[in-house]
Design a protein around this motif. Structure first.
Motif, PDB file in Angstrom:
ATOM      1  N   ASN A  87      -5.459 -10.642  -0.314  1.00 54.97           N
ATOM      2  CA  ASN A  87      -4.405  -9.697  -0.672  1.00 54.97           C
ATOM      3  C   ASN A  87      -3.023 -10.272  -0.332  1.00 54.97           C
ATOM      4  O   ASN A  87      -2.069 -10.133  -1.097  1.00 54.97           O
ATOM      5  CB  ASN A  87      -4.631  -8.380   0.074  1.00 54.97           C
TER       6      ASN A  87
ATOM      7  N   LEU B 156      -2.419   0.876  11.655  1.00 56.21           N
ATOM      8  CA  LEU B 156      -1.603  -0.252  11.194  1.00 56.21           C
ATOM      9  C   LEU B 156      -1.485  -0.287   9.673  1.00 56.21           C
ATOM     10  O   LEU B 156      -1.054  -1.278   9.101  1.00 56.21           O
ATOM     11  CB  LEU B 156      -2.203  -1.570  11.691  1.00 56.21           C
ATOM     12  N   ASP B 157      -1.911   0.808   9.021  1.00 63.13           N
ATOM     13  CA  ASP B 157      -1.814   0.900   7.566  1.00 63.13           C
ATOM     14  C   ASP B 157      -2.778  -0.057   6.865  1.00 63.13           C
ATOM     15  O   ASP B 157      -2.536  -0.478   5.742  1.00 63.13           O
ATOM     16  CB  ASP B 157      -0.369   0.624   7.107  1.00 63.13           C
ATOM     17  N   ILE B 158      -3.862  -0.439   7.567  1.00 61.45           N
ATOM     18  CA  ILE B 158      -4.874  -1.290   6.937  1.00 61.45           C
ATOM     19  C   ILE B 158      -5.889  -0.371   6.261  1.00 61.45           C
ATOM     20  O   ILE B 158      -6.476   0.490   6.908  1.00 61.45           O
ATOM     21  CB  ILE B 158      -5.571  -2.189   7.981  1.00 61.45           C
ATOM     22  N   PRO B 159      -6.071  -0.512   4.955  1.00 62.25           N
ATOM     23  CA  PRO B 159      -6.938   0.430   4.232  1.00 62.25           C
ATOM     24  C   PRO B 159      -8.420   0.190   4.488  1.00 62.25           C
ATOM     25  O   PRO B 159      -8.806  -0.893   4.923  1.00 62.25           O
ATOM     26  CB  PRO B 159      -6.607   0.134   2.770  1.00 62.25           C
ATOM     27  N   PRO B 160      -9.262   1.201   4.187  1.00 61.16           N
ATOM     28  CA  PRO B 160     -10.711   0.983   4.221  1.00 61.16           C
ATOM     29  C   PRO B 160     -11.095  -0.103   3.211  1.00 61.16           C
ATOM     30  O   PRO B 160     -10.339  -0.349   2.255  1.00 61.16           O
ATOM     31  CB  PRO B 160     -11.291   2.326   3.780  1.00 61.16           C
TER      32      PRO B 160
ATOM     33  N   ARG C 162       0.824  -1.204   0.000  1.00 60.07           N
ATOM     34  CA  ARG C 162       0.000   0.000   0.000  1.00 60.07           C
ATOM     35  C   ARG C 162       0.864   1.264   0.000  1.00 60.07           C
ATOM     36  O   ARG C 162       0.592   2.228  -0.709  1.00 60.07           O
ATOM     37  CB  ARG C 162      -0.909  -0.017   1.229  1.00 60.07           C
TER      38      ARG C 162
ATOM     39  N   LEU D 184      -1.854 -12.679  -2.979  1.00 64.83           N
ATOM     40  CA  LEU D 184      -1.323 -11.978  -4.157  1.00 64.83           C
ATOM     41  C   LEU D 184       0.086 -11.461  -3.872  1.00 64.83           C
ATOM     42  O   LEU D 184       0.988 -11.583  -4.701  1.00 64.83           O
ATOM     43  CB  LEU D 184      -2.234 -10.803  -4.536  1.00 64.83           C
ATOM     44  N   ALA D 185       0.270 -10.908  -2.687  1.00 65.53           N
ATOM     45  CA  ALA D 185       1.574 -10.357  -2.318  1.00 65.53           C
ATOM     46  C   ALA D 185       2.641 -11.442  -2.262  1.00 65.53           C
ATOM     47  O   ALA D 185       3.817 -11.169  -2.450  1.00 65.53           O
ATOM     48  CB  ALA D 185       1.478  -9.647  -0.969  1.00 65.53           C
TER      49      ALA D 185
ATOM     50  N   MET E  39      -6.977  -2.475  -4.182  1.00 59.25           N
ATOM     51  CA  MET E  39      -5.633  -3.057  -4.115  1.00 59.25           C
ATOM     52  C   MET E  39      -5.629  -4.487  -4.636  1.00 59.25           C
ATOM     53  O   MET E  39      -4.713  -4.902  -5.344  1.00 59.25           O
ATOM     54  CB  MET E  39      -5.129  -3.070  -2.658  1.00 59.25           C
TER      55      MET E  39
ATOM     56  N   ILE F  20      -7.607  -9.611   3.869  1.00 59.26           N
ATOM     57  CA  ILE F  20      -6.186  -9.731   4.184  1.00 59.26           C
ATOM     58  C   ILE F  20      -5.623 -11.045   3.636  1.00 59.26           C
ATOM     59  O   ILE F  20      -4.518 -11.084   3.094  1.00 59.26           O
ATOM     60  CB  ILE F  20      -5.953  -9.593   5.710  1.00 59.26           C
TER      61      ILE F  20
ATOM     62  N   TYR G  67       3.049  -4.533  -9.287  1.00 62.01           N
ATOM     63  CA  TYR G  67       2.912  -5.969  -9.559  1.00 62.01           C
ATOM     64  C   TYR G  67       3.512  -6.317 -10.923  1.00 62.01           C
ATOM     65  O   TYR G  67       4.099  -7.376 -11.101  1.00 62.01           O
ATOM     66  CB  TYR G  67       1.439  -6.395  -9.525  1.00 62.01           C
TER      67      TYR G  67
ATOM     68  N   ASP H 215      -6.432   1.799  10.886  1.00 64.42           N
ATOM     69  CA  ASP H 215      -5.781   2.825  10.083  1.00 64.42           C
ATOM     70  C   ASP H 215      -4.341   3.042  10.560  1.00 64.42           C
ATOM     71  O   ASP H 215      -3.424   3.225   9.765  1.00 64.42           O
ATOM     72  CB  ASP H 215      -6.589   4.122  10.160  1.00 64.42           C
TER      73      ASP H 215
ATOM     74  N   ALA I  25      -5.971  -4.441  -8.364  1.00 62.03           N
ATOM     75  CA  ALA I  25      -4.719  -3.981  -8.970  1.00 62.03           C
ATOM     76  C   ALA I  25      -3.659  -5.082  -8.924  1.00 62.03           C
ATOM     77  O   ALA I  25      -2.804  -5.167  -9.800  1.00 62.03           O
ATOM     78  CB  ALA I  25      -4.209  -2.742  -8.246  1.00 62.03           C
ATOM     79  N   GLY I  26      -3.738  -5.936  -7.918  1.00 61.91           N
ATOM     80  CA  GLY I  26      -2.781  -7.032  -7.794  1.00 61.91           C
ATOM     81  C   GLY I  26      -3.150  -8.240  -8.630  1.00 61.91           C
ATOM     82  O   GLY I  26      -2.479  -9.273  -8.559  1.00 61.91           O
TER      83      GLY I  26
ATOM     84  N   GLU J 120     -10.854   0.651  -0.572  1.00 55.76           N
ATOM     85  CA  GLU J 120      -9.477   0.749  -1.070  1.00 55.76           C
ATOM     86  C   GLU J 120      -8.813  -0.625  -1.105  1.00 55.76           C
ATOM     87  O   GLU J 120      -8.024  -0.930  -2.014  1.00 55.76           O
ATOM     88  CB  GLU J 120      -8.666   1.702  -0.179  1.00 55.76           C
ATOM     89  N   PHE J 121      -9.149  -1.458  -0.137  1.00 53.41           N
ATOM     90  CA  PHE J 121      -8.600  -2.808  -0.094  1.00 53.41           C
ATOM     91  C   PHE J 121      -9.020  -3.595  -1.346  1.00 53.41           C
ATOM     92  O   PHE J 121      -8.228  -4.310  -1.963  1.00 53.41           O
ATOM     93  CB  PHE J 121      -9.096  -3.531   1.158  1.00 53.41           C
TER      94      PHE J 121
END
Lengths: 103, 175
Positions: free
Chosen positions: B44, B112-116, A65, B47-48, B123, B41, A79, B110, B126-127, B119-120
């Motif tokens: 995502n 912890l940088d966890i998106p709404p 992010r 994907l990561a 992401m 999570i 990616y 928020d 996009a991944g 937005e998640f």
């Protein structure tokens, strides 16, 4: 602890291949590291690597992010530049430790 | 004792021969904040890690991909014994309490940088992750594609969901 020999330099890495000493990194070494991941580094790749290295130096925990919000690349581009696990692979090539973020 | 040692050895061998997880199919049937985030999570994260990932939202899980609701999910303050242990259930049922607890939880996330949620979902798309809605549940709740966030690829049947999960090395998670 293992060592990798790249361009006649002995690089200290952990058992997963991440640099244990980021100061051993150079652009030439990154190019060789990227080849192992089947990536030919472009200027855009280096922009990402430099962003990661600067954030690591500032001790900012990295996440996909954050890279997406960096202004350097968006998540889709990230990616595409580093396929198969973008943050892990780019961190390895950038000579910084494996990221620990879950997001 | 000897048997135990043999067993350990066998386990080591099996770890060495492990087959990588290649693809995840995460099914989310719940609409509470924590369940939806668990699903997001995991997808995502797959994907990561370089895996493929698809998500299938059904029943109350549809709230997570409904435009008007995605960023307004709540955590259950009643019927959730793990929530503020010791607090009487009646307090959890007071008007506004659930909303307050949910907004506090979102603030912590928020940090912890966890998106709404919306937005998640962006992401994940996009991944390269696929986001799908369940046809049966959508029909039941009278939801059409227009009600859903743009990241939703399609409204599909359970059979199509299984087709997406086809292949060796796929794991399915149901939340």
């Amino acid at each position: 602890m293992d060592t990798l020999t790249i361009n006649n330099a002995e690089i200290k890495v952990n058992e997963e291949g991440y640099f244990t000493d980021p100061s051993q990194w150079s652009e030439d070494i990154a190019i060789e590291m990227a080849k192992k991941e089947n990536i030919d580094l472009t200027d855009k790749h280096f922009e990402v690597l430099n962003f990661l290295r600067s954030k690591h130096a500032e001790e900012v925990p990295l996440s996909i992010r954050k890279v997406g919000k960096s202004g350097v690349v968006n998540i889709k581009e990230f990616y595409a530049l580093f396929p198969g696990g973008p943050l892990k692979i780019s961190s390895k090539i950038a000579g910084i430790p494996k990221p620990v973020s879950c997001v | 004792m000897e048997a135990l040692e043999t067993k350990t050895l066998e386990n080591n061998t099996s770890v060495k021969d492990k087959k990588r997880v290649k693809k995840m199919m995460v099914i989310c049937a719940r609409g509470t904040l924590e369940d939806v985030y668990a699903a997001l999570i995991m997808a995502n994260g797959a994907l990561a890690e370089g895996m493929e990932a698809n998500m299938f939202f059904t029943f109350f899980g549809l709230d997570a991909i409904t435009k008007k609701k995605a960023d307004h999910l709540h955590t259950a303050t009643v019927g959730n014994p793990a929530f503020m242990r010791g607090m009487p259930t009646m307090i959890g049922g007071l008007p506004g309490f659930e909303a307050l607890a949910s907004s506090m939880m979102k603030k912590e996330m928020d940090k912890l940088d966890i998106p709404p949620v919306s937005e998640f979902l962006e992401m994940i798309e996009a991944g390269g992750g696929g986001i799908y809605a369940c046809k049966l549940a959508a029909d039941m709740f009278h939801i059409t594609k227009d009600d859903l966030v743009p990241e939703v690829k399609d409204i599909i049947t359970v059979g199509q969901m299984y087709e997406l999960a086809e292949g060796e090395g796929t794991h399915m998670v149901f939340i």
